[in-house]
Scaffold this motif. Structure first.
Motif, PDB file in Angstrom:
ATOM      1  N   LEU A  46      91.725  15.858  68.838  1.00 41.62           N
ATOM      2  CA  LEU A  46      92.068  15.062  67.519  1.00 41.62           C
ATOM      3  C   LEU A  46      92.024  15.863  66.553  1.00 41.62           C
ATOM      4  N   ILE A  47      92.933  15.448  65.736  1.00 41.81           N
ATOM      5  CA  ILE A  47      93.390  16.102  64.451  1.00 41.81           C
ATOM      6  C   ILE A  47      93.932  15.127  63.374  1.00 41.81           C
ATOM      7  N   PRO A  48      94.143  15.402  62.196  1.00 40.56           N
ATOM      8  CA  PRO A  48      94.388  14.320  61.122  1.00 40.56           C
ATOM      9  C   PRO A  48      95.872  14.243  61.209  1.00 40.56           C
ATOM     10  N   GLN A  49      96.446  13.259  61.510  1.00 35.84           N
ATOM     11  CA  GLN A  49      97.929  12.925  61.597  1.00 35.84           C
ATOM     12  C   GLN A  49      98.396  11.967  60.542  1.00 35.84           C
ATOM     13  N   SER A  50      97.202  11.368  59.713  1.00 35.79           N
ATOM     14  CA  SER A  50      97.318  10.450  58.738  1.00 35.79           C
ATOM     15  C   SER A  50      96.141  10.698  57.700  1.00 35.79           C
ATOM     16  N   GLY A  51      96.319  10.108  56.509  1.00 36.56           N
ATOM     17  CA  GLY A  51      95.393  10.288  55.539  1.00 36.56           C
ATOM     18  C   GLY A  51      95.769  11.485  54.545  1.00 36.56           C
ATOM     19  N   SER A  52      94.696  11.839  53.968  1.00 37.34           N
ATOM     20  CA  SER A  52      94.683  13.045  52.764  1.00 37.34           C
ATOM     21  C   SER A  52      94.993  14.228  53.514  1.00 37.34           C
ATOM     22  N   MET A  60      98.090  22.616  63.654  1.00 37.73           N
ATOM     23  CA  MET A  60      96.927  22.834  64.629  1.00 37.73           C
ATOM     24  C   MET A  60      97.735  22.333  65.849  1.00 37.73           C
ATOM     25  N   LYS A  61      98.487  20.959  65.996  1.00 40.10           N
ATOM     26  CA  LYS A  61      99.318  20.750  67.254  1.00 40.10           C
ATOM     27  C   LYS A  61     100.502  21.610  67.834  1.00 40.10           C
ATOM     28  N   ASN A  62     100.924  22.128  66.583  1.00 37.67           N
ATOM     29  CA  ASN A  62     102.310  23.152  67.112  1.00 37.67           C
ATOM     30  C   ASN A  62     101.503  24.450  67.654  1.00 37.67           C
ATOM     31  N   ALA A  63     100.491  24.881  67.207  1.00 37.11           N
ATOM     32  CA  ALA A  63     100.017  25.952  67.816  1.00 37.11           C
ATOM     33  C   ALA A  63      99.234  25.809  69.206  1.00 37.11           C
ATOM     34  N   LYS A  85      97.128  16.129  75.191  1.00 31.86           N
ATOM     35  CA  LYS A  85      97.381  14.625  74.519  1.00 31.86           C
ATOM     36  C   LYS A  85      96.576  14.808  73.130  1.00 31.86           C
ATOM     37  N   VAL A  86      97.229  14.130  72.085  1.00 32.70           N
ATOM     38  CA  VAL A  86      96.824  14.274  70.818  1.00 32.70           C
ATOM     39  C   VAL A  86      96.461  12.961  70.216  1.00 32.70           C
ATOM     40  N   ALA A  87      95.411  12.820  69.451  1.00 26.15           N
ATOM     41  CA  ALA A  87      95.059  11.459  68.810  1.00 26.15           C
ATOM     42  C   ALA A  87      94.675  11.567  67.340  1.00 26.15           C
ATOM     43  N   ASP A  88      94.917  10.819  66.730  1.00 22.58           N
ATOM     44  CA  ASP A  88      94.683  10.861  65.300  1.00 22.58           C
ATOM     45  C   ASP A  88      93.027  10.872  64.682  1.00 22.58           C
ATOM     46  N   ASP A  89      92.526  11.415  64.013  1.00 17.25           N
ATOM     47  CA  ASP A  89      91.417  11.013  63.554  1.00 17.25           C
ATOM     48  C   ASP A  89      91.265  10.802  61.991  1.00 17.25           C
TER      49      ASP A  89
END
Length: 387
Positions: A46-52, A60-63, A85-89
Motif C-alpha cells: 500500500l503506497i500513495p499513487q494519488s493525492g498530495s 517505493m514501488k520501483n524499489a 501486488k500494489v494498491a493505492d492508499d
C-alpha cells in the motif's frame, strides 16, 4: 488525529475488513495460496499513487520491483517466485482501508507497504485479522508502535526517535525559542508533541508555540502570524512537503530570518520546488536516503539504469522491506503468518541499508538512524550524521 479518534477509525476498519474479506477469500485470504505451496508468494504494498503524496509512490514501488526481480533471478524463495501486488492508499484512511481489503482478497501473504501513518494505522486490524505480517518501510508514527500488535514491524525510525534527533539538532544550533508546526495527522502531530515534551524539559530551548495547520490550503498567513507573534528563532515543520513548501515560502515572505527544519515527510525535491529560493538552507530530520548511503553506488546505478531516474526517499527502505520479507519466509520455511512473524522476531544480524537488523521487543529498529539533511541548490544533501 487524536488517539480516541484513531481507535474509532481502527475499530471501523476492522469491521469493514470482516465484511469485505468475506467477498473474496475470507479473513484468512492471505493464507489460501500458502497452503498448497504452489504458485507465487504474493507480497502486498500500500503506497500513495494519488493525492498530495503521490510523488513518493513510484519510488517505493520501483524499489520493491527491483528487489523482487533480484530475488526471483536467484530462484525465488522456497522454490517459488515472488509477486508484488500494489494498491493505492492516497495517504487517506478511507482509501487505505479499501486498498488493504483489496490486497487481502488478492491473497497477499506479507504486507511490505505503508508511507503515511494516518493511512497505515486503520489497515493494522485488517491485515491482522487476515494473519498477514506487516513490514512497514516508511510510516513511523509512535502510535503504530503503541498498538503493540504482534504482526507489525517497523523498519524506519519511530516518531520518538525522530523527535530525539530533532532535539539534538535544535540544541546543537543554539536555538532559544522553537515553533513546532504540524498538520494534525497522526504522524505529524506525534513528532511535534514529542519534540515539545523534550523542549519543555528545563535547561534548554523552549517551545514557543505548537501550531496546527489545515492541510491542502494555499494560504497559511493566519498560522504564520501566530508563529511570528511568538518570535521564535527556529521553526520545525513536521508535516508533508506540499504544505511545507508553502509554509516555508510564506515564512520568508513575512520576514522570518531564523532557522527552519522539516520532518522526514517533507524530504522531497518537490518541497524545494514549491518553496523556491526560500527553501535554500532548510534542514530536515531524515533516515538514510540513497544520496547519503555509503557504498551504495552500485545499487543506485542499478536502480537508475532500470527505471531511468535516480532513487528517491524511501527507496532503500522499500527495497529492504521486500528482502526482509523473503528472508523471514525462507527462515520460516512457509508463508503461514504466525510462522513468518516468529521468523521476523528471530531475525538477528540480517544486513540492510540501515545496518544489521535485530528488532526490539516493540518490533522497531534499535536505533532510528536519523541524520540531518539540508537543501542546497534545490536538493537535500547530508549536513550532519548526528553520531
Amino acid at each position: 488525529m487524536g488517539k480516541s479518534r484513531i481507535a474509532a477509525v481502527m475499530s471501523l476498519a476492522a469491521a469493514v475488513g470482516l465484511l469485505t474479506a468475506g467477498c473474496g477469500q475470507g479473513l484468512l485470504g492471505g493464507d489460501s495460496q500458502a497452503g498448497d505451496g504452489k504458485g507465487p508468494i504474493v507480497l502486498g504494498m500500500l503506497i500513495p499513487q494519488s493525492g498530495s503524496e503521490a510523488a513518493i509512490g513510484p519510488y517505493m514501488k520501483n524499489a520493491a520491483d527491483l528487489a523482487v526481480e533480484e530475488i526471483n533471478g536467484k530462484g525465488g524463495v522456497l522454490g517459488r517466485k515472488l509477486e508484488l501486488k500494489v494498491a493505492d492508499d492516497a495517504c487517506d484512511a478511507q482509501t487505505a482501508v479499501a486498498g488493504a481489503n483489496k490486497l487481502v482478497t488478492e491473497g497477499v501473504q506479507v504486507s511490505v507497504g505503508g508511507y503515511c501513518s494516518g493511512a497505515t494505522l486503520p489497515t493494522l486490524p485488517i491485515f491482522g485479522k487476515a494473519n498477514i505480517p506487516m513490514i512497514i518501510p516508511a510510516a513511523n508514527s509512535q502510535e503504530l508502535v503503541d498498538q503493540h500488535l504482534k504482526h507489525v514491524f517497523l523498519i524506519n525510525g519511530t516518531g520518538s526517535q525522530q523527535a530525539t534527533a530533532a532535539m539534538a539538532w535544535i540544541t546543537k544550533r543554539g536555538a532559544k525559542s522553537v515553533a513546532l508546526v504540524h498538520d494534525n495527522t497522526s504522524y505529524s502531530k506525534d513528532i511535534a508533541v514529542r519534540t515539545q515534551k523534550l523542549l519543555d524539559e528545563p535547561g534548554g530551548p523552549e517551545a514557543a508555540i505548537l501550531e496546527a495547520v489545515t492541510p491542502k490550503e494555499s494560504d497559511y498567513s493566519a498560522n504564520i502570524n501566530n508563529i511570528l507573534a511568538k518570535k521564535p528563532d527556529f521553526v520545525y515543520w513536521t508535516g508533508y512537503f506540499q504544505e511545507g513548501g508553502l509554509i516555508i515560502r510564506q515564512l520568508r515572505q513575512s520576514g522570518y530570518k531564523g532557522a527552519i527544519m522539516v520532518g522526514d515527510g517533507s524530504v522531497s525535491e518537490k518541497l524545494a520546488s514549491i518553496a523556491g529560493d526560500a527553501g535554500e538552507g532548510v534542514f530536515a530530520t531524515m533516515t538514510q536516503t540513497p544520496d547519503t548511503l555509503q557504498g551504495a553506488e552500485g545499487w543506485v546505478a542499478s536502480y537508475t539504469k532500470k527505471f531511468g531516474s535516480a532513487p528517491g526517499p524511501y527507496t532503500n527502505q522499500a527495497y529492504d522491506g521486500v528482502r526482509l520479507a523473503a528472508e523471514a519466509i525462507k527462515n520460516a520455511g512457509a508463508t503461514d503468518g504466525a510462522k513468518v512473524i516468529a521468523a521476523l522476531e528471530g531475525i538477528d544480524g540480517f544486513q540492510m541499508f540501515s545496518g544489521p537488523l535485530k528488532f526490539t521487543p516493540d518490533h522497531t529498529l534499535s536505533a532510528g538512524g536519523f541524520q540531518i539533511l539540508v537543501v542546497k541548490s534545490g536538493k537535500f544533501a547530508l549536513q550532519d550524521a548526528l553520531k
